[in-house]
Motif scaffolding. Structure first.
Motif, PDB file in Angstrom:
ATOM      1  N   UNK A   1       0.834  -1.217   0.000  1.00  0.00           N
ATOM      2  CA  UNK A   1       0.000   0.000   0.000  1.00  0.00           C
ATOM      3  C   UNK A   1       0.862   1.257   0.000  1.00  0.00           C
ATOM      4  N   UNK A   2       0.292   2.322  -0.539  1.00  0.00           N
ATOM      5  CA  UNK A   2       0.986   3.598  -0.575  1.00  0.00           C
ATOM      6  C   UNK A   2       1.032   4.209   0.818  1.00  0.00           C
TER       7      UNK A   2
ATOM      8  N   UNK B   1       3.027   9.349  -3.952  1.00  0.00           N
ATOM      9  CA  UNK B   1       2.334   9.461  -5.236  1.00  0.00           C
ATOM     10  C   UNK B   1       2.082   8.079  -5.817  1.00  0.00           C
ATOM     11  N   UNK B   2       0.954   7.880  -6.508  1.00  0.00           N
ATOM     12  CA  UNK B   2       0.677   6.580  -7.135  1.00  0.00           C
ATOM     13  C   UNK B   2       1.668   6.292  -8.255  1.00  0.00           C
ATOM     14  N   UNK B   3       1.953   5.033  -8.522  1.00  0.00           N
ATOM     15  CA  UNK B   3       2.859   4.686  -9.619  1.00  0.00           C
ATOM     16  C   UNK B   3       2.181   4.930 -10.959  1.00  0.00           C
TER      17      UNK B   3
ATOM     18  N   UNK C   1      -7.919   4.219  -7.528  1.00  0.00           N
ATOM     19  CA  UNK C   1      -7.800   2.792  -7.192  1.00  0.00           C
ATOM     20  C   UNK C   1      -6.558   2.515  -6.361  1.00  0.00           C
ATOM     21  N   UNK C   2      -5.424   3.128  -6.734  1.00  0.00           N
ATOM     22  CA  UNK C   2      -4.179   2.852  -6.023  1.00  0.00           C
ATOM     23  C   UNK C   2      -4.192   3.437  -4.613  1.00  0.00           C
ATOM     24  N   UNK C   3      -4.770   4.607  -4.445  1.00  0.00           N
ATOM     25  CA  UNK C   3      -4.815   5.220  -3.109  1.00  0.00           C
ATOM     26  C   UNK C   3      -5.801   4.481  -2.225  1.00  0.00           C
ATOM     27  N   UNK C   4      -6.969   4.133  -2.778  1.00  0.00           N
ATOM     28  CA  UNK C   4      -7.971   3.402  -2.014  1.00  0.00           C
ATOM     29  C   UNK C   4      -8.756   4.301  -1.091  1.00  0.00           C
TER      30      UNK C   4
END
Length: 665
Positions: free
Chosen positions: A432-433, A438-440, A517-520
């Motif tokens: 998880x970030x 920052x998201x990839x 989506x990546x951050x959630x």
């Protein structure tokens, strides 16, 4: 004294001649033409001494030394004499320092008539831009929005002495503005008038007397239980505490118990009231608006109502009874399948007994759990081999792509619409970030799952690979996870991002972004939520705090809570029995005293409010436990009061199951 008319002269010579004729004017003597200068002396000759001008005779003109003649350039010719002047007049003006004063106009000439008032020029602006001195005037004219050009007061070279004309702007027409909305008093007055008119025109009907005929039929889908009580205000924040109401928190909503005198009727609409004393029956109610009697032949029985109530939970895949498809899927292991056309055979034996597309899809999902294991050898060895569907079925091992292809092949042979969806999954190796990270870059790849069309034409997302087990410590742990089939598409999308935007299948039709989506829902490392809680019907999406790390010295009151996976979930029917008593294991102030805090519950929510200072010291862990055994007996259904009585006795033994874990910082 009368004014003498001033004579007019046509030429300058006439004016000079008239001046010479006056008595008080004497023309200077005519001087001869000045002789040219003498030539320069020859080389070697001595210059004669110069006589100063003060000692020279005034009548004898002084001679200056002559310049040598220029042989290259001849002397320029003398200017011709003007024809409109007389020689005597010109000669009379030479040799004087200044002309004599002019005679008084008032005595000799008539004053010139006054000039008329100057009219404003209609000359366009662009014709006056030739002079540098008119730049300021031109800018001033434009800034004043004057239609007629006039002399500017700010011009540095203006000689206009006329007062500036003040040009006023034309009158502005009033704009047609929309009417203002009615004020609060006007709206209230209008509401009172409307209510009075409605009351005057409403037809008054005779009231109908209510009578209980049957218990209420449960609504389709049921209503969601109320939320747990509100978290008390934080003592550490005085500003927030002043804004929060100090009234007691609302208790969980509970349905009132049925009356003790209630008797269940034998049919649905039969009156539940006890029969009255014998005697003449009262006549019908004198009401013209009474409804007609209901035919007795169409009244359903309570067995029929219970059957309908059972079917209402079929729309919820979490609470639906899948014991039939799951039992069929366990009867056909892969080593017992025929070598010829195993896909067609499985499609027949797994899906043939069921008419529902949802049950067929569930049977295939469960069969994959029993007969295919994750190929950890090829995955960690990075030597994944491509196999067809038949080879994967008999080999009994595959990665996510192999699971999805096997599921699609069997579903399509059974008549179901099914596709393989490729994209990104938050599975093994996902990190998880962190906060502020920052998201990839967008890369929806590395995982595969399925979308199948079930009952009512609904597209359902499922993951047969994750539903069969999990990978940890480079080993495969076989464990059936039905939530990978039962999750809604919205919750399924929290851990799956398809490569094709058509395969989100969200209820609201929205397409989430890659960053979303990546951050959630929560950015940061999440708390550990164990599978034992999921097996008992607890939701991993409704528990809090969601973050793994909890600050100890924040001065706040921490709310720990979680809920069931579904409002229809009944532990005795859908789970393994009655619910466990949930306890928060904390370490006390500065981690010096271990303690257990039971959670409160209303049947759907479980919660406990604990000051952060009482949780423990930084570096320690706190746990959410489920009381498994108490005094060597199954502790299902043990209440909080029974737990306190056992603890007060001083003689007890307990064991727990871990639901969740946090760390203190």
């Amino acid at each position: 004294m009368a004014d003498v008319e001033e004579p007019k002269f046509n030429t300058l010579a006439d004016r000079i001649a008239a001046l010479n004729q006056q008595k008080n004017f004497t023309s200077p003597p005519t001087a001869g033409k000045r002789p040219p200068p003498p030539p320069p002396p020859a080389a070697g000759k001595r210059q004669p001494p110069q006589i100063p001008a003060s000692k020279a005779n005034n009548n004898v003109p002084s001679q200056s030394p002559s310049l040598p003649a220029r042989p290259q350039k001849p002397n320029p010719p003398s200017l011709p004499r003007r024809t409109n002047t007389s020689a005597s007049a010109v000669e009379s003006l030479q040799g004087r320092d200044a002309p004599p004063p002019l005679p008084n106009r008032a005595s000799t000439m008539q004053p010139s008539p006054a000039l008329p008032t100057r009219r404003p020029s209609a000359q366009p602006l662009h014709s006056r831009r030739g002079s540098n001195s008119s730049e300021v005037s031109h800018v001033s004219t434009i800034s004043n929005l004057s239609l007629n050009p006039a002399s500017s007061r700010t011009s540095t070279t203006s000689t206009d002495t006329q007062p500036a004309r003040r040009v006023l702007a034309p009158t502005l027409d009033q704009a047609k503005l929309p009417p203002l909305p009615p004020s609060r008093k006007e709206r209230e007055a209008q509401a009172v008038r409307d209510a009075a008119e409605k009351e005057a025109t409403e037809v008054v009907k005779a009231p109908l007397l209510t009578s209980r005929s049957a218990p209420a039929v449960p609504a389709v889908g049921g209503s969601r239980p109320g939320l747990p009580p509100r978290l008390p205000s934080r003592p550490g924040n005085s500003t927030m505490h002043s804004q929060v109401d100090d009234s007691p928190s609302v208790t969980p909503r509970r349905l009132p118990p049925p009356p003790s005198a209630f008797v269940r009727p034998s049919t649905t609409f039969e009156s539940s009231s006890r029969p009255g004393p014998p005697g003449p029956r009262p006549g019908p109610r004198p009401s013209a608006d009474a409804p007609p009697p209901v035919p007795v032949s169409s009244r359903p029985t309570f067995a029929q109502i219970d059957a309908v109530a059972e079917r209402t939970t079929a729309d919820c895949l979490i609470c639906r009874d899948f014991s039939g498809p799951d039992s069929v899927a366990a009867q056909y292991p892969n080593h017992s399948l025929p070598r010829h056309d195993p896909v067609g055979y499985l499609a027949n034996v797994l899906c043939g007994p069921f008419s529902s597309a949802t049950d067929k899809a569930r049977a295939i999902f469960t069969w994959c759990h029993h007969n295919i294991a994750y190929n950890v050898e090829e995955f960690f060895g990075k030597c994944i081999k491509g196999r067809n569907v038949d080879d994967t079925i008999f080999y009994g091992k595959a990665v996510c792509q192999g699971y999805a292809e096997v599921y699609q092949a069997i579903a399509q042979r059974a008549g179901l619409q099914c596709v393989v969806v490729g994209g990104h999954g938050k599975g093994y190796g996902y990190k998880p970030l962190g906060r502020g990270e920052a998201p990839p870059p967008k890369d929806p790849s590395g995982h595969a799952w399925n979308a199948v069309c079930i009952d009512n034409g609904e597209w359902k997302l499922l993951d047969a690979c994750w539903g069969a087990g999990s990978v940890g410590d480079q080993k495969y742990h076989k464990q059936f996870k039905p939530q990978m089939f039962c999750l809604s598409n919205d919750l399924f999308g929290l851990k799956h991002y398809p490569r094709d935007d058509r395969y989100f299948f969200r209820n609201d039709g929205r397409i989430p972004t890659w960053e979303e989506y990546m951050i959630g829902p929560v950015q940061g490392e999440k708390a550990e939520f164990f599978g034992t809680a999921m097996d008992e019907g607890m939701s991993e999406f409704n528990f809090s705090p969601a973050l793994k790390h909890i600050p100890v010295y924040s001065g706040e009151v921490v709310r720990f809570q979680l809920s069931k996976v579904c409002e229809h979930w009944i532990p005795e029917r859908h789970g393994k029995g009655k619910s466990h008593l949930l306890l928060m294991k904390i370490q006390g102030v500065d981690g010096r005293k271990e303690d257990f805090v039971p959670m409160q519950t209303d049947g759907f929510w479980w919660w406990a409010d604990i000051p952060a200072r009482d949780l423990g010291a930084p570096g320690q862990g706190i746990f959410l436990y489920a009381l498994a055994t108490l005094n060597n007996k199954d502790a299902r259904g043990v209440s909080k009061e029974e737990y306190y009585r056992t603890m007060a006795s001083g003689s007890y033994s307990m064991s727990w199951a871990i639901y969740a874990k946090w760390e203190l910082v």
